[in-house]
Scaffold this active site. Structure first.
Site, PDB file in Angstrom:
ATOM      1  N   THR A 134     -38.401  36.099 -27.590  1.00  0.00           N
ATOM      2  CA  THR A 134     -38.010  34.998 -28.447  1.00  0.00           C
ATOM      3  C   THR A 134     -39.030  36.318 -29.676  1.00  0.00           C
ATOM      4  O   THR A 134     -38.680  37.707 -29.922  1.00  0.00           O
ATOM      5  CB  THR A 134     -39.593  34.958 -28.381  1.00  0.00           C
ATOM      6  OG1 THR A 134     -38.817  33.815 -27.565  1.00  0.00           O
ATOM      7  CG2 THR A 134     -40.262  33.504 -29.763  1.00  0.00           C
ATOM      8  N   ARG A 162     -36.736  20.373 -22.975  1.00  0.00           N
ATOM      9  CA  ARG A 162     -38.236  21.329 -22.389  1.00  0.00           C
ATOM     10  C   ARG A 162     -38.517  21.995 -23.835  1.00  0.00           C
ATOM     11  O   ARG A 162     -37.588  22.244 -24.411  1.00  0.00           O
ATOM     12  CB  ARG A 162     -38.472  22.132 -21.286  1.00  0.00           C
ATOM     13  CG  ARG A 162     -39.673  23.175 -20.940  1.00  0.00           C
ATOM     14  CD  ARG A 162     -39.258  24.199 -21.698  1.00  0.00           C
ATOM     15  NE  ARG A 162     -40.166  25.282 -21.256  1.00  0.00           N
ATOM     16  CZ  ARG A 162     -40.794  26.010 -22.405  1.00  0.00           C
ATOM     17  NH1 ARG A 162     -39.540  27.106 -22.816  1.00  0.00           N
ATOM     18  NH2 ARG A 162     -41.360  27.725 -22.003  1.00  0.00           N
ATOM     19  N   GLY A 164     -41.285  24.165 -25.702  1.00  0.00           N
ATOM     20  CA  GLY A 164     -41.828  25.657 -25.623  1.00  0.00           C
ATOM     21  C   GLY A 164     -43.193  25.769 -25.982  1.00  0.00           C
ATOM     22  O   GLY A 164     -43.385  24.655 -27.487  1.00  0.00           O
ATOM     23  N   ASP A 165     -43.817  26.588 -26.676  1.00  0.00           N
ATOM     24  CA  ASP A 165     -44.692  27.165 -27.228  1.00  0.00           C
ATOM     25  C   ASP A 165     -44.397  27.766 -28.901  1.00  0.00           C
ATOM     26  O   ASP A 165     -45.195  27.405 -29.899  1.00  0.00           O
ATOM     27  CB  ASP A 165     -45.591  28.114 -27.043  1.00  0.00           C
ATOM     28  CG  ASP A 165     -44.857  29.499 -26.357  1.00  0.00           C
ATOM     29  OD1 ASP A 165     -44.001  29.371 -26.087  1.00  0.00           O
ATOM     30  OD2 ASP A 165     -45.494  30.449 -27.110  1.00  0.00           O
ATOM     31  N   THR A 185     -45.370  35.419 -27.920  1.00  0.00           N
ATOM     32  CA  THR A 185     -44.162  35.409 -26.463  1.00  0.00           C
ATOM     33  C   THR A 185     -44.611  35.330 -25.215  1.00  0.00           C
ATOM     34  O   THR A 185     -44.790  36.151 -25.159  1.00  0.00           O
ATOM     35  CB  THR A 185     -42.916  36.073 -26.996  1.00  0.00           C
ATOM     36  OG1 THR A 185     -40.932  36.064 -25.939  1.00  0.00           O
ATOM     37  CG2 THR A 185     -43.412  38.087 -26.878  1.00  0.00           C
ATOM     38  N   GLY A 186     -43.235  34.712 -24.134  1.00  0.00           N
ATOM     39  CA  GLY A 186     -44.426  34.943 -23.632  1.00  0.00           C
ATOM     40  C   GLY A 186     -43.943  33.729 -22.356  1.00  0.00           C
ATOM     41  O   GLY A 186     -42.909  32.917 -23.211  1.00  0.00           O
ATOM     42  N   GLY A 188     -44.512  30.221 -22.499  1.00  0.00           N
ATOM     43  CA  GLY A 188     -45.229  28.912 -23.449  1.00  0.00           C
ATOM     44  C   GLY A 188     -45.801  27.667 -22.889  1.00  0.00           C
ATOM     45  O   GLY A 188     -47.061  27.720 -23.733  1.00  0.00           O
TER      46      GLY A 188
HETATM   47  N1  ASP Z   1     -42.639  31.457 -25.364  1.00  0.00           N
HETATM   48  C1  ASP Z   1     -40.995  31.223 -24.934  1.00  0.00           C
HETATM   49  C2  ASP Z   1     -41.276  29.583 -24.775  1.00  0.00           C
HETATM   50  O1  ASP Z   1     -41.919  29.514 -23.887  1.00  0.00           O
HETATM   51  C3  ASP Z   1     -39.930  31.972 -24.386  1.00  0.00           C
HETATM   52  C4  ASP Z   1     -40.356  33.316 -24.362  1.00  0.00           C
HETATM   53  O2  ASP Z   1     -41.058  34.227 -25.542  1.00  0.00           O
HETATM   54  O3  ASP Z   1     -39.522  34.227 -23.826  1.00  0.00           O
HETATM   55  O4  ASP Z   1     -40.582  29.121 -24.852  1.00  0.00           O
END
Ligand code: ASP
Length: 266
Positions: A134, A162, A164-165, A185-186, A188
């Site tokens: 991200t 779906r 995400g965050d 990032t991570g 979500g």
């Molecule tokens: N945070 C993002 C999500 O969950 C994905 C990512 O950061 O890799 O959509």
């Protein structure tokens, strides 16, 4: 590396006296145009082998925010997030309704083939679940205004629909003048459940923690729960903290003293 180019473009805006919001939008657009990152052009595939992108932007001056979820034809989702903030009464718009607004705003719409990537298709076919890539940006302009933005293709192999965050204000993005700006990032789902971006700023605001202390505490908690993630955080004095519990997180910064850093691994 594309990261340095995005940094240069964003910083140029600030140097020329432009707003932190413009700097964030320009830096993120550059990353969205680069197929190396999981946002815009380089977005990963859903289980149905389509791309559905999320993005958000926030202005710390007045906590105004705009966000977009599940768009498949918008070339630069971050621009649409900003457009929604500035030209509609809403904060978060999704799917076809959001794309209609993009058309109205004369933002660039592209054929889904623009986002095609054989390598990423192969990856989703192998059902590899997670991917971090991200993009996000934070900036403070000469007026002390903090802006934050985040853009993503989400997680590889996610179910269609779906979200995400990244487009959720307080989860993946937060900006509040005199406190801090965050982009994350991570995984979500956890960033939403623990309101990660706002949580980092809240600890600074209410507990008086430094940017480094607050970031370490929250990333530490994610690590304890076995959740992958990373954040970039900027405080009101221009201090930054960039922490992650994965092997690497491509990151960069520059300040008005000319100090600069571009890194991927710890
Ligand atoms: N945070 C993002 C999500 O969950 C994905 C990512 O950061 O890799 O959509």
């Amino acid at each position: 590396m594309g990261l340095k180019e995005a940094l240069d473009r964003g910083f140029h805006v600030l140097e020329s006296g432009g707003s932190s919001l413009d700097a964030v939008e320009i830096a993120i657009s550059a990353l969205e145009d680069n197929p190396l990152f999981n946002a815009g052009r380089g977005s990963v595939y859903t289980k149905d082998e389509k791309q559905e992108m999320d993005a958000s932007i926030m202005n710390g001056k007045d906590q105004d925010a705009g966000a977009v979820a599940s768009v498949s034809r918008v070339k630069n989702p971050i621009k649409l997030a900003r457009y929604i903030m500035e030209h509609t009464k809403h904060v978060l718009m999704a799917g076809q309704g959001a794309e209609k607004i993009a058309k109205q705003g004369k933002l660039e719409l592209v054929d889904p083939s623009y986002f095609y990537s054989e390598e990423k298709l192969k990856r989703v076919r192998k059902q590899k679940a997670k991917e971090i890539g991200t993009v996000g940006a934070l900036a403070m302009d000469k007026f002390g205004n903090i802006a934050a933005g985040t853009s993503t293709g989400g997680m590889t192999n996610k179910l269609p629909g779906r979200i995400g965050d990244s487009p959720i204000i307080g989860a993946g993005t937060w900006a509040q003048n005199n406190v801090c700006g965050v982009s994350g990032t991570g995984h979500g789902e956890y960033f939403i459940r623990y309101n990660v971006a706002r949580e980092i700023c809240a600890r600074m605001e209410y507990l008086g923690l430094s940017v480094g202390e607050s970031t370490s505490q929250v990333i530490g908690q994610l690590t304890t729960m076995g959740v992958n993630g990373g954040v970039i955080v900027l405080d009101k004095n221009g201090k930054i903290s960039m922490e992650f519990n994965t092997d690497g997180m491509a990151r960069a910064y520059r300040n008005s003293k000319g100090e600069e850093m571009v890194a991927i691994y710890k």
